[in-house]
Design an enzyme around this catalytic site. Structure first.
Site, PDB file in Angstrom:
ATOM      1  N   CYS A  51       0.894  -1.128  -0.030  1.00  0.00           N
ATOM      2  CA  CYS A  51       0.133  -0.158  -0.133  1.00  0.00           C
ATOM      3  C   CYS A  51       0.816   1.147  -0.057  1.00  0.00           C
ATOM      4  O   CYS A  51       0.681   2.094  -0.699  1.00  0.00           O
ATOM      5  CB  CYS A  51      -0.883   0.177   1.398  1.00  0.00           C
ATOM      6  SG  CYS A  51      -1.907   1.498   1.308  1.00  0.00           S
TER       7      CYS A  51
ATOM      8  N   CYS B 232      -1.441   1.594  -3.105  1.00  0.00           N
ATOM      9  CA  CYS B 232      -2.651   2.720  -3.005  1.00  0.00           C
ATOM     10  C   CYS B 232      -2.125   4.028  -2.941  1.00  0.00           C
ATOM     11  O   CYS B 232      -2.745   5.097  -3.351  1.00  0.00           O
ATOM     12  CB  CYS B 232      -3.618   2.366  -1.959  1.00  0.00           C
ATOM     13  SG  CYS B 232      -3.130   1.040  -0.661  1.00  0.00           S
TER      14      CYS B 232
ATOM     15  N   TYR C 286      -9.951  -3.020 -11.075  1.00  0.00           N
ATOM     16  CA  TYR C 286      -9.726  -1.842 -10.547  1.00  0.00           C
ATOM     17  C   TYR C 286      -8.293  -1.070 -10.703  1.00  0.00           C
ATOM     18  O   TYR C 286      -8.402   0.050 -11.081  1.00  0.00           O
ATOM     19  CB  TYR C 286     -10.145  -1.573  -8.945  1.00  0.00           C
ATOM     20  CG  TYR C 286      -9.203  -2.042  -7.887  1.00  0.00           C
ATOM     21  CD1 TYR C 286      -8.162  -1.385  -7.285  1.00  0.00           C
ATOM     22  CD2 TYR C 286      -9.388  -3.652  -7.606  1.00  0.00           C
ATOM     23  CE1 TYR C 286      -7.201  -2.041  -6.513  1.00  0.00           C
ATOM     24  CE2 TYR C 286      -8.216  -4.053  -6.739  1.00  0.00           C
ATOM     25  CZ  TYR C 286      -7.435  -3.190  -6.024  1.00  0.00           C
ATOM     26  OH  TYR C 286      -6.632  -3.918  -5.502  1.00  0.00           O
TER      27      TYR C 286
ATOM     28  N   GLU D 231      -7.904   2.177 -12.881  1.00  0.00           N
ATOM     29  CA  GLU D 231      -7.515   3.260 -12.255  1.00  0.00           C
ATOM     30  C   GLU D 231      -6.197   3.883 -12.909  1.00  0.00           C
ATOM     31  O   GLU D 231      -6.013   4.932 -13.393  1.00  0.00           O
ATOM     32  CB  GLU D 231      -6.899   2.953 -10.848  1.00  0.00           C
ATOM     33  CG  GLU D 231      -8.094   2.819  -9.994  1.00  0.00           C
ATOM     34  CD  GLU D 231      -7.806   2.253  -8.587  1.00  0.00           C
ATOM     35  OE1 GLU D 231      -8.448   2.397  -7.616  1.00  0.00           O
ATOM     36  OE2 GLU D 231      -6.880   1.515  -8.196  1.00  0.00           O
TER      37      GLU D 231
ATOM     38  N   GLU E 208     -26.904  14.747  -1.606  1.00  0.00           N
ATOM     39  CA  GLU E 208     -28.126  14.880  -1.356  1.00  0.00           C
ATOM     40  C   GLU E 208     -29.195  13.813  -2.171  1.00  0.00           C
ATOM     41  O   GLU E 208     -30.241  13.273  -1.710  1.00  0.00           O
ATOM     42  CB  GLU E 208     -28.618  16.202  -1.435  1.00  0.00           C
ATOM     43  CG  GLU E 208     -28.790  16.737  -2.505  1.00  0.00           C
ATOM     44  CD  GLU E 208     -29.288  18.338  -2.772  1.00  0.00           C
ATOM     45  OE1 GLU E 208     -30.543  18.273  -2.325  1.00  0.00           O
ATOM     46  OE2 GLU E 208     -28.483  19.046  -3.249  1.00  0.00           O
TER      47      GLU E 208
END
Length: 458
Positions: free
Chosen positions: A43, A48, A179, A183, A442
């Site tokens: 990571c 990441c 992913y 990415e 919202e």
């Protein structure tokens, strides 16, 4: 005289191993740790964290276009890849140093060496002797997997090499639909690279909700990523002008770099698991119970090497649960249900709970609430970016089974949604929450009408 050199010896100094080792040491246990590369693991060093820096860097070109729509006069801009890499490497070194400091302050002894099990209590530190431990924790993570059966496979790179490319290519092919592939395709396209994403399957992001998959595909295309599905590499040929990928399903494609992001596998090679009697599961990962214990009484494993949920926060929580159980007399197991995830694609994805397909399979009838819309920021300058929000609700109980968001700040939004879903929130409870206006989020609490696909009976 102590029976063993250490109360706990940790193999791997990534997120899970570091958390477990540090907490164990703070309990007063004598803890040793081996890391064959740099402290911080996938990571921090090659995953990441540097990837997120690259995402940030790649977003500025689009932000400059948005700025013009809001009245700013933006001059000619240039991206300096080498300057970015230097800054990225400095920050990674700083973060790795913090990990080392925190471990040392807790009393953990760190050894930089490849470790392998000699028996159930003995660890060989290659080139540096042997140590013994009462308890052993394996936290070696995963490594990129790439196919090697076709000609020219030696020319491919993985995500790990992508962090250190000597120069930014003009053309790149990213192979894969998960992913990581999605990415990196967004990253390179955002940095001005002619980017092609190829995947052998019918749609990207397998495992995510189908509406997410199709929505992200269309939005990525708007940002210039060429997405080609149903494609399979047959060979790669190096020519005077680049690398030609000979593909089954989409012909020949020439690029400067071919990056494979075709999955990761647990890093178990050379650990001596067979010697110690540790069992692997059918996927080649270390088999563990809910307390992360292997079939050997004094050996545990956490993180990606167990192939449960391969996310950094999960590894951290598994490591902490192990330490609580074994060193604080507090039996703890991590609950892997309702773990939120994010894809830092462009646009990004936030997801928690079940996809529509999985919910129908497990729960039968479900109600769907779905909204696609242009966010307020986009409508102002006439952009065509669209967001998507989707709720999957169990019919009859009104319990929300899944929440999926695609659009700006989705990873931030999904963290709070995950709290509610973890607590078992129902749709009426969800709807009783007053919206925060004007925000993208919202829309989550203003969807009242059940979604009926076009052409379906109401």
């Amino acid at each position: 005289m102590a029976k063993y050199d250490y109360d706990l010896f940790v193999i791997g100094a990534g997120s899970g191993g570091v958390r477990a080792g540090r907490l164990a040491a703070l309990s007063g246990a004598k803890v040793g740790m081996a890391e064959e590369h740099r402290v911080g693991g996938t990571c921090v060093i090659r995953g990441c964290v540097p990837k997120k820096f690259m995402v940030y860097a790649s977003e500025f070109a689009n932000q400059a276009q948005v700025a013009e729509g809001y009245g700013w006069s933006v001059g000619e801009a240039q991206f300096d890849w080498k300057r970015f890499l230097e800054a990225k490497d400095r920050e990674i070194a700083r973060l790795s140093g913090i990990y080392v400091t925190n471990l040392s302050n807790a009393g953990v002894e760190i050894v930089h060496a490849k470790a392998r099990l000699k028996d159930a209590h003995t660890v060989e530190l290659v080139g540096k002797g042997e140590v013994t431990a009462d308890k052993i924790l394996i936290a070696t993570g995963g490594r990129p997997w790439t196919p090697t059966e076709f000609a020219g496979a030696e020319h491919i790179i993985t995500s790990e090499e992508a962090f250190h490319l000597p120069e930014l290519p003009k053309r790149i092919m990213v192979a894969g639909g998960g992913y990581i592939a999605v990415e990196f395709a967004g990253i390179f396209a955002g940095l001005g690279v002619d980017t092609t994403l190829v995947y052998r399957g019918p749609n990207i992001l397998r495992g995510f909700d189908d509406d997410i998959r199709s929505h992200v595909t269309e939005e990525m295309k708007k940002r210039g990523v060429k997405i080609m599905l149903g494609c399979q590499h047959q060979s790669i040929e190096k020519t005077a002008t680049g690398l030609v990928s000979h593909m089954d399903g989409c012909g020949d494609i020439e690029t400067d770099v071919v990056m494979f992001a075709t999955g990761r596998k647990p890093y178990v090679e050379g650990l001596g698991l067979e010697t110690a009697g540790v069992t692997l599961n059918e996927a080649g990962a270390i088999a563990v119970d809910k307390f992360s214990k292997t079939n050997v009484d004094n050996i545990w494993a956490v993180g990606d090497v167990t192939d449960r949920i391969n996310l950094t926060p999960v590894a951290i929580r598994e490591g902490a649960a192990f330490a609580q159980t074994e060193f604080y007399n507090n039996p703890t197991s991590f609950d892997h249900d309702m773990v939120a995830s994010a894809v830092f694609s462009q646009p990004p994805v936030g997801s928690v709970g079940l996809s529509e397909a999985d919910a129908r399979h497990l729960h039968g009838k479900v109600d769907i609430y779905l909204s696609r819309f242009r966010p307020m920021k986009t409508t102002f300058y006439g952009g065509d970016e669209r967001c998507m929000i989707k709720l999957v609700v169990e019919a009859g109980t009104d319990k929300i089974l899944g929440c999926h968001v695609v659009g700006p700040d989705s990873p931030e939004i999904i963290q709070m949604a995950a709290i509610a879903l973890k607590m078992g929130v129902t749709k009426p409870q969800w709807d009783s929450t007053c919206a925060v206006h004007p925000t993208l989020a919202e829309e989550l609490v203003t969807m009242r009408d059940k979604y009926v696909p076009q052409g379906a009976a109401a």
